[in-house]
Design a protein around this motif. Structure first.
Motif, PDB file in Angstrom:
ATOM      1  N   TYR A 158      -3.697 118.601  62.806  1.00 47.24           N
ATOM      2  CA  TYR A 158      -2.597 118.136  62.318  1.00 47.24           C
ATOM      3  C   TYR A 158      -2.441 118.614  60.910  1.00 47.24           C
ATOM      4  CZ  TYR A 158       1.198 114.989  60.736  1.00 47.24           C
ATOM      5  OH  TYR A 158       2.420 114.737  60.260  1.00 47.24           O
ATOM      6  N   MET A 159      -3.254 118.290  59.880  1.00 45.47           N
ATOM      7  CA  MET A 159      -3.337 118.610  58.676  1.00 45.47           C
ATOM      8  C   MET A 159      -2.876 120.309  58.686  1.00 45.47           C
ATOM      9  SD  MET A 159      -6.471 116.684  56.754  1.00 45.47           S
ATOM     10  CE  MET A 159      -5.943 117.138  55.058  1.00 45.47           C
ATOM     11  N   ASP A 160      -3.607 121.098  59.327  1.00 45.82           N
ATOM     12  CA  ASP A 160      -3.264 122.599  59.280  1.00 45.82           C
ATOM     13  C   ASP A 160      -2.018 122.847  59.652  1.00 45.82           C
ATOM     14  OD1 ASP A 160      -5.900 123.111  58.455  1.00 45.82           O
ATOM     15  OD2 ASP A 160      -6.664 123.919  60.182  1.00 45.82           O
ATOM     16  N   GLY A 161      -1.562 122.163  60.684  1.00 50.03           N
ATOM     17  CA  GLY A 161      -0.139 122.276  61.168  1.00 50.03           C
ATOM     18  C   GLY A 161       0.864 121.923  60.373  1.00 50.03           C
ATOM     19  N   ARG A 168       5.948 127.231  55.011  1.00 49.40           N
ATOM     20  CA  ARG A 168       7.207 127.704  55.646  1.00 49.40           C
ATOM     21  C   ARG A 168       8.363 127.476  55.010  1.00 49.40           C
ATOM     22  NH1 ARG A 168       6.138 127.844  61.032  1.00 49.40           N
ATOM     23  NH2 ARG A 168       5.208 129.703  60.967  1.00 49.40           N
ATOM     24  N   ASP A 169       8.426 125.892  54.840  1.00 51.92           N
ATOM     25  CA  ASP A 169       9.850 125.355  54.319  1.00 51.92           C
ATOM     26  C   ASP A 169       9.339 124.104  53.557  1.00 51.92           C
ATOM     27  OD1 ASP A 169      11.923 123.740  54.136  1.00 51.92           O
ATOM     28  OD2 ASP A 169      12.135 122.896  56.311  1.00 51.92           O
ATOM     29  N   GLY A 170       9.485 124.835  52.310  1.00 53.56           N
ATOM     30  CA  GLY A 170       9.131 123.869  51.006  1.00 53.56           C
ATOM     31  C   GLY A 170       9.931 122.509  50.775  1.00 53.56           C
ATOM     32  N   GLU A 171      11.045 122.378  51.719  1.00 59.81           N
ATOM     33  CA  GLU A 171      11.805 121.235  51.764  1.00 59.81           C
ATOM     34  C   GLU A 171      11.082 119.953  52.347  1.00 59.81           C
ATOM     35  OE1 GLU A 171      14.702 120.903  50.146  1.00 59.81           O
ATOM     36  OE2 GLU A 171      14.286 122.827  49.346  1.00 59.81           O
ATOM     37  N   ILE A 172      10.013 120.280  53.139  1.00 57.31           N
ATOM     38  CA  ILE A 172       9.146 119.297  53.895  1.00 57.31           C
ATOM     39  C   ILE A 172       8.477 118.364  52.700  1.00 57.31           C
ATOM     40  CG2 ILE A 172       7.116 118.915  55.361  1.00 57.31           C
ATOM     41  CD1 ILE A 172       8.212 121.334  57.085  1.00 57.31           C
ATOM     42  N   ASP A 173       8.489 117.121  52.844  1.00 59.59           N
ATOM     43  CA  ASP A 173       7.869 116.340  52.130  1.00 59.59           C
ATOM     44  C   ASP A 173       6.335 116.309  52.732  1.00 59.59           C
ATOM     45  OD1 ASP A 173       6.504 114.504  50.389  1.00 59.59           O
ATOM     46  OD2 ASP A 173       8.511 113.148  50.242  1.00 59.59           O
ATOM     47  N   LEU A 174       5.554 117.273  52.340  1.00 61.00           N
ATOM     48  CA  LEU A 174       4.076 117.185  52.575  1.00 61.00           C
ATOM     49  C   LEU A 174       3.398 115.925  52.625  1.00 61.00           C
ATOM     50  CD1 LEU A 174       2.119 118.971  53.893  1.00 61.00           C
ATOM     51  CD2 LEU A 174       1.319 119.873  51.741  1.00 61.00           C
ATOM     52  N   TRP A 175       3.423 115.237  51.327  1.00 60.91           N
ATOM     53  CA  TRP A 175       2.597 114.073  50.988  1.00 60.91           C
ATOM     54  C   TRP A 175       3.313 112.783  52.066  1.00 60.91           C
ATOM     55  CZ3 TRP A 175      -1.956 112.842  49.898  1.00 60.91           C
ATOM     56  CH2 TRP A 175      -2.175 111.475  49.632  1.00 60.91           C
ATOM     57  N   ALA A 176       4.489 112.931  51.963  1.00 59.65           N
ATOM     58  CA  ALA A 176       5.105 111.761  52.707  1.00 59.65           C
ATOM     59  C   ALA A 176       4.757 111.934  54.346  1.00 59.65           C
ATOM     60  CB  ALA A 176       6.748 111.790  52.440  1.00 59.65           C
ATOM     61  N   ARG A 177       4.690 113.051  54.873  1.00 61.52           N
ATOM     62  CA  ARG A 177       4.641 113.381  56.385  1.00 61.52           C
ATOM     63  C   ARG A 177       2.985 113.037  56.602  1.00 61.52           C
ATOM     64  NH1 ARG A 177       8.611 116.336  59.488  1.00 61.52           N
ATOM     65  NH2 ARG A 177      10.411 116.024  58.264  1.00 61.52           N
ATOM     66  N   TRP A 178       2.252 113.394  55.520  1.00 63.96           N
ATOM     67  CA  TRP A 178       0.727 113.017  55.848  1.00 63.96           C
ATOM     68  C   TRP A 178       0.619 111.562  55.608  1.00 63.96           C
ATOM     69  CZ3 TRP A 178      -3.553 113.709  57.609  1.00 63.96           C
ATOM     70  CH2 TRP A 178      -4.733 112.993  56.896  1.00 63.96           C
ATOM     71  N   SER A 179       1.128 110.980  54.684  1.00 64.43           N
ATOM     72  CA  SER A 179       0.879 109.562  54.654  1.00 64.43           C
ATOM     73  C   SER A 179       1.207 108.854  55.845  1.00 64.43           C
ATOM     74  CB  SER A 179       1.742 108.873  53.397  1.00 64.43           C
ATOM     75  OG  SER A 179       1.016 109.717  52.052  1.00 64.43           O
ATOM     76  N   ALA A 180       2.504 109.235  56.360  1.00 65.66           N
ATOM     77  CA  ALA A 180       3.004 108.601  57.458  1.00 65.66           C
ATOM     78  C   ALA A 180       2.023 108.621  58.616  1.00 65.66           C
ATOM     79  CB  ALA A 180       4.265 109.085  57.942  1.00 65.66           C
ATOM     80  N   PHE A 181       1.692 109.901  58.705  1.00 60.98           N
ATOM     81  CA  PHE A 181       0.655 110.134  60.105  1.00 60.98           C
ATOM     82  C   PHE A 181      -0.459 109.324  59.884  1.00 60.98           C
ATOM     83  CE2 PHE A 181      -3.091 112.454  61.111  1.00 60.98           C
ATOM     84  CZ  PHE A 181      -3.141 112.494  62.657  1.00 60.98           C
ATOM     85  N   ALA A 182      -1.092 109.593  58.478  1.00 62.37           N
ATOM     86  CA  ALA A 182      -2.455 108.781  58.225  1.00 62.37           C
ATOM     87  C   ALA A 182      -2.458 107.399  58.420  1.00 62.37           C
ATOM     88  CB  ALA A 182      -3.108 109.040  56.849  1.00 62.37           C
ATOM     89  N   ASP A 183      -1.056 106.877  58.074  1.00 62.37           N
ATOM     90  CA  ASP A 183      -0.867 105.235  58.113  1.00 62.37           C
ATOM     91  C   ASP A 183      -0.911 104.910  59.645  1.00 62.37           C
ATOM     92  OD1 ASP A 183      -0.738 105.115  55.413  1.00 62.37           O
ATOM     93  OD2 ASP A 183       1.732 104.838  55.354  1.00 62.37           O
ATOM     94  N   ARG A 184      -0.251 105.750  60.418  1.00 63.08           N
ATOM     95  CA  ARG A 184      -0.192 105.411  61.692  1.00 63.08           C
ATOM     96  C   ARG A 184      -1.549 105.613  62.342  1.00 63.08           C
ATOM     97  NH1 ARG A 184       4.189 108.536  61.554  1.00 63.08           N
ATOM     98  NH2 ARG A 184       3.126 110.380  62.536  1.00 63.08           N
ATOM     99  N   TYR A 185      -2.346 106.782  62.153  1.00 64.48           N
ATOM    100  CA  TYR A 185      -3.487 106.961  62.616  1.00 64.48           C
ATOM    101  C   TYR A 185      -4.859 105.968  62.167  1.00 64.48           C
ATOM    102  CZ  TYR A 185      -7.607 109.306  64.727  1.00 64.48           C
ATOM    103  OH  TYR A 185      -8.888 109.693  65.199  1.00 64.48           O
ATOM    104  N   PHE A 186      -4.811 105.805  61.002  1.00 67.60           N
ATOM    105  CA  PHE A 186      -5.945 104.865  60.615  1.00 67.60           C
ATOM    106  C   PHE A 186      -5.673 103.308  60.875  1.00 67.60           C
ATOM    107  CE2 PHE A 186      -6.867 108.728  58.452  1.00 67.60           C
ATOM    108  CZ  PHE A 186      -8.244 109.064  58.778  1.00 67.60           C
ATOM    109  N   GLY A 187      -4.283 103.038  61.060  1.00 66.61           N
ATOM    110  CA  GLY A 187      -3.927 101.703  61.513  1.00 66.61           C
ATOM    111  C   GLY A 187      -4.117 101.545  62.787  1.00 66.61           C
ATOM    112  N   SER A 188      -4.321 102.441  63.626  1.00 63.84           N
ATOM    113  CA  SER A 188      -4.510 102.303  65.053  1.00 63.84           C
ATOM    114  C   SER A 188      -5.898 102.417  65.287  1.00 63.84           C
ATOM    115  CB  SER A 188      -3.873 103.352  65.966  1.00 63.84           C
ATOM    116  OG  SER A 188      -4.487 104.697  65.631  1.00 63.84           O
ATOM    117  N   VAL A 189      -6.664 103.239  64.490  1.00 65.12           N
ATOM    118  CA  VAL A 189      -8.316 103.012  64.787  1.00 65.12           C
ATOM    119  C   VAL A 189      -9.146 102.322  63.849  1.00 65.12           C
ATOM    120  CG1 VAL A 189      -8.179 105.637  65.697  1.00 65.12           C
ATOM    121  CG2 VAL A 189      -8.700 105.102  63.187  1.00 65.12           C
ATOM    122  N   GLY A 190      -8.687 101.754  62.683  1.00 62.29           N
ATOM    123  CA  GLY A 190      -9.223 101.152  61.682  1.00 62.29           C
ATOM    124  C   GLY A 190      -9.007  99.612  61.556  1.00 62.29           C
TER     125      GLY A 190
END
Length: 190
Positions: A158-161, A168-190
């Motif tokens: 996921y991080m690589d993608g 490719r698109d600097g308009e993407i908010d990388l940190w916000a997208r990563w944080s949202a994914f990590a919140d979902r992922y670690f909230g579901s496994v931790g």
């Protein structure tokens, strides 16, 4: 006009060659990279460059290993500063570091794509890279080792993608997208 050459000990010269090669590969990709251009950038002859690195293929592996070693050392220092970090803390640190150095992200992304060809000199390196990362991350994820390694592969993929799309698109908010994914992922496994 004569180019003034600076004498360096072998280790320093090789480090210079690897650093210049990284810059040229990042700019042109490995396919567009030449030993002749590298020799010119280093103030050496083509034979002089090859004396220090052996071959263009070996030089590519040297560049990748140097960057991976540098990243590992930086990550270890950050982890040591935290104490006993969680997987999320380590991954957040990695993502922040990557965001601060998009040129390194670009280098690895370009080479990872080029190395899909089994004939590419970095094919095996990139085939193993994800597995190495997963083995390092798995102990922080807990659970049995096979499930932890599978989870690590999913997270790193996921991080690589996400990073690829950000490049490719600097308009993407990388940190916000990563944080949202990590919140979902670690909230579901931790």
């Amino acid at each position: 006009m004569t180019t003034l050459r600076t004498r360096l000990v072998a280790e320093e010269r090789k480090a210079q060659i690897v650093k210049e090669a990284e810059l040229l590969i990042r700019t042109n990709g490995f396919q567009g990279f030449s030993i002749s251009a590298l020799a010119e950038a280093c103030g050496l002859t083509r034979a002089g460059v090859l004396h220090h690195v052996g071959s263009k293929d070996q030089l590519l592996i040297d560049v990748l290993e140097a960057k991976e070693r540098e990243t590992g050392e930086e990550t270890s220092a950050l982890i040591q500063a935290i104490g006993h970090p969680t997987a999320r803390e380590v991954l957040d640190l990695l993502m922040r570091r990557n965001m601060e150095r998009p040129e390194i992200m670009l280098l690895f992304t370009v080479l990872a794509a080029e190395s899909l060809n089994p004939q590419h000199p970095a094919h095996d390196y990139f085939a193993e890279r994800l597995q190495r990362g997963a083995r390092r991350l798995a102990p922080l994820l807990g659970g049995d080792s096979q499930n932890a390694e599978n989870a690590a592969i999913e997270i790193l993929s996921y991080m690589d993608g996400l990073q690829l799309n950000w490049l490719r698109d600097g308009e993407i908010d990388l940190w916000a997208r990563w944080s949202a994914f990590a919140d979902r992922y670690f909230g579901s496994v931790g």
